[in-house]
Design a protein around this motif. Sequence first.
Motif, PDB file in Angstrom:
ATOM      1  N   THR A 185      93.083  60.288 116.228  1.00 50.34           N
ATOM      2  CA  THR A 185      93.280  61.256 115.029  1.00 50.34           C
ATOM      3  C   THR A 185      93.252  60.495 113.778  1.00 50.34           C
ATOM      4  O   THR A 185      93.408  59.024 113.686  1.00 50.34           O
ATOM      5  CB  THR A 185      94.540  61.885 115.084  1.00 50.34           C
ATOM      6  OG1 THR A 185      95.738  60.959 115.161  1.00 50.34           O
ATOM      7  CG2 THR A 185      94.907  62.719 116.424  1.00 50.34           C
ATOM      8  N   ASP A 186      93.160  61.118 112.768  1.00 50.10           N
ATOM      9  CA  ASP A 186      93.268  60.228 111.361  1.00 50.10           C
ATOM     10  C   ASP A 186      94.634  59.669 111.337  1.00 50.10           C
ATOM     11  O   ASP A 186      94.448  58.402 110.851  1.00 50.10           O
ATOM     12  CB  ASP A 186      93.087  61.331 110.095  1.00 50.10           C
ATOM     13  CG  ASP A 186      91.673  61.870 110.372  1.00 50.10           C
ATOM     14  OD1 ASP A 186      90.985  61.216 110.597  1.00 50.10           O
ATOM     15  OD2 ASP A 186      91.676  63.016 109.316  1.00 50.10           O
ATOM     16  N   SER A 194      89.982  54.410 119.369  1.00 45.73           N
ATOM     17  CA  SER A 194      89.448  54.674 118.141  1.00 45.73           C
ATOM     18  C   SER A 194      87.999  54.099 117.971  1.00 45.73           C
ATOM     19  O   SER A 194      87.191  54.482 116.945  1.00 45.73           O
ATOM     20  CB  SER A 194      90.304  54.114 116.821  1.00 45.73           C
ATOM     21  OG  SER A 194      90.405  52.795 117.043  1.00 45.73           O
ATOM     22  N   ARG A 221      94.209  56.324 113.400  1.00 41.60           N
ATOM     23  CA  ARG A 221      93.400  55.423 112.948  1.00 41.60           C
ATOM     24  C   ARG A 221      94.129  54.756 111.586  1.00 41.60           C
ATOM     25  O   ARG A 221      94.098  53.424 111.130  1.00 41.60           O
ATOM     26  CB  ARG A 221      92.025  55.920 112.420  1.00 41.60           C
ATOM     27  CG  ARG A 221      91.023  56.080 113.261  1.00 41.60           C
ATOM     28  CD  ARG A 221      89.642  56.687 112.793  1.00 41.60           C
ATOM     29  NE  ARG A 221      89.741  58.007 112.473  1.00 41.60           N
ATOM     30  CZ  ARG A 221      89.524  59.063 113.477  1.00 41.60           C
ATOM     31  NH1 ARG A 221      89.419  58.838 114.647  1.00 41.60           N
ATOM     32  NH2 ARG A 221      89.664  60.329 112.658  1.00 41.60           N
TER      33      ARG A 221
END
Length: 117
Positions: free
Chosen positions: A109-110, A38, A113
Motif C-alpha cells: 500500500t502507499d 513493494s 511504501r
Amino acid sequence: MASGPENPGALARPGVGCCLYAAGTPSTDERRLLKLISQSKEPVAPSSFFHTIHPPTFDSSALEDDPGREKWSERQISLYGAMLRLHDLNLIRVVVPEDGANPDLMEATDQGRAVLS
C-alpha cells in the motif's frame, strides 16, 4: 489506542474504524518481505519470497527431524506471521483473493511504501 500526538505511530485498520494498531518498528523479516512485495511490478504471493528471505541451509537429503531443517521450517512459518502483521497494519493488501488453487496476490500500500522510505 488512538492516533495523534499521544501515539503518532498508530495506524488505522481499514474497515474497522475506531480500532487502531500501533505500527511499531517492523521486524527485519517484515521489512524484507515488505520491500520485496513493494518492488514487484505485479501483485505477488508473498510466500514466493520466503525462500529468498530464508533459503534452505541444510542438505536436501536431511531427514525431516534434522535440526537445520526444523529451524528453517520454523523460519518459513514465522514469515507467514510477518505477512499477516503487514496486512493487519495496512502495509500490504490483497489485490486478487485466493481461489482454492492459487494464493492471495498482494501489493504494498502507499502506507507500506512510506514505511520503507
